[in-house]
Design an enzyme around this catalytic site. Structure first.
Site, PDB file in Angstrom:
ATOM      1  CB  SER A  70      31.639  26.899  35.342  1.00 44.58           C
ATOM      2  OG  SER A  70      32.856  27.173  35.996  1.00 44.58           O
ATOM      3  CE  LYS A  73      34.877  25.646  34.073  1.00 45.53           C
ATOM      4  NZ  LYS A  73      35.013  25.274  35.491  1.00 45.53           N
ATOM      5  CE1 TYR A 198      38.098  27.516  31.992  1.00 43.75           C
ATOM      6  CE2 TYR A 198      39.294  29.235  33.171  1.00 43.75           C
ATOM      7  CZ  TYR A 198      38.383  28.190  33.162  1.00 43.75           C
ATOM      8  OH  TYR A 198      37.752  27.835  34.329  1.00 43.75           O
ATOM      9  CE1 TYR A 250      31.685  25.157  39.337  1.00 44.59           C
ATOM     10  CE2 TYR A 250      29.938  26.245  40.543  1.00 44.59           C
ATOM     11  CZ  TYR A 250      30.850  26.245  39.522  1.00 44.59           C
ATOM     12  OH  TYR A 250      30.938  27.319  38.687  1.00 44.59           O
ATOM     13  CB  VAL A 268      31.269  31.700  40.138  1.00 42.40           C
ATOM     14  CG1 VAL A 268      31.701  30.347  40.650  1.00 42.40           C
ATOM     15  CG2 VAL A 268      32.226  32.221  39.082  1.00 42.40           C
TER      16      VAL A 268
END
Length: 314
Positions: A70, A73, A198, A250, A268
């Site tokens: 992540s 992103k 992605y 998160y 993660v």
């Protein structure tokens, strides 16, 4: 004799700080739901801190390779903003934290107009991936890789094929999110092609040094202090750093802002990218995750350093 710099002092203190944080690793677990991440060493912990003058402090397992997950992103968001502009990007994704898990579908159905709440949850990042310029998934991936390589100052940066295949084969929740977005006409492109982009940018393989180098550019508002080049418009960095504060860890982002007080993004795989504005880029790896999906030892280490050195922005 010149007085010791802050990084020299940090280098002296890191062994003790890291040893204290490493003791927390048994309380977490690796991301076993992605087979390619399950085998990561649970007790690993490493950090690299890079200053604008090129000096570093590092310790622990900072040479361990891991995938961005992540963390990627943040950078695909900035690339989409650079290429498409704010109006286009934020017509498809919102600007608010959710308070839900990063892979939740809940608010897509409950809250109008059915767009993802922000670009750092999975649904939002999938939509952002569809906005990367290119006539094919391969072209989009190459555009992303070129951007990541420039920021990390490593032309050999690439995605991990094993992790990519592992994520693609087990990504049932992400497929559900993407097809729901397609049905809502938020996602316009072919679902499998968007997911291919992605999964690949999430699987880009890095070390703590790469993260620190990428974070340094954000710490200097899009300028690379080691080359003097402007790599990202300041406005794009401002937006990204705001999302990092509000959504980057998160649904533990508020707690991280209080305890650490720095813009950060976790993945993660156990990676954490963070920065001290105008001073340092920081990369951390600690694959043992807490219940929120953040590195249990990595968060503790960053809290210790920030508290001891009074780094909080607040």
């Amino acid at each position: 004799m010149e007085p010791a710099s802050e990084l020299d002092r940090i280098q002296q203190l890191l062994p003790d700080w890291l040893a204290a944080s490493r003791r927390l690793t048994p309380t977490g677990k690796t991301a076993a739901y992605i087979p390619g991440l399950a085998a990561a060493p649970r007790d690993a912990l490493g950090i690299t801190i890079l200053g604008g003058d090129g000096k570093t402090a590092s310790f622990g397992d900072c040479a361990l390779s891991f995938t961005l997950q992540s963390i990627s992103k943040v950078f695909t968001l900035m690339l989409a903003l650079m290429e498409r502009g704010e109006d286009v990007v934020f017509s498809k994704v919102g600007m608010e934290p959710t308070g839900d898990d990063f892979n939740s579908m809940l608010k897509l159905e409950l809250v109008e107009p059915g767009i993802p709440f922000n670009p750092l949850i999975n649904a939002g990042a999938i939509v952002v991936s569809s906005m990367i310029p290119g006539n094919s998934p391969e072209e989009k991936t190459e555009r992303i890789l070129a951007f990541f390589r420039e920021l990390a100052a490593d032309p050999a940066l690439d995605y991990n094929r094993e992790v990519y295949r592992s994520e693609s084969a087990t990504a049932h929740r992400n497929r559900s999110l993407a097809y729901f977005l397609k049905d809502n006409r938020v996602l316009e492109d072919d679902v499998e092609e968007v997911l291919d982009v992605y999964f690949k940018h999430c699987a880009v393989e890095v070390t703590c040094s790469h993260l620190a180098r990428m974070a340094l550019v954000l710490a200097y508002d899009g300028n690379d202090p080691l080359t003097g080049r402007k790599l990202i418009p300041q406005r794009c960095v401002q937006i990204a750093k705001t999302f990092m504060i509000t959504c980057g860890m998160y649904n533990a982002s508020g707690e991280f802002a209080i305890r650490v007080g720095l813009p950060a993004k976790s993945g993660v795989s156990g990676g954490i990218l963070t920065l001290v504005p105008g001073r340092y880029g920081i990369g951390v790896i600690g694959p043992s995750l807490n219940s929120k999906g953040n590195s249990v030892a990595g968060v503790h280490l960053l809290e210790t350093i920030s508290t001891e050195l009074k780094w909080s922005m607040f």
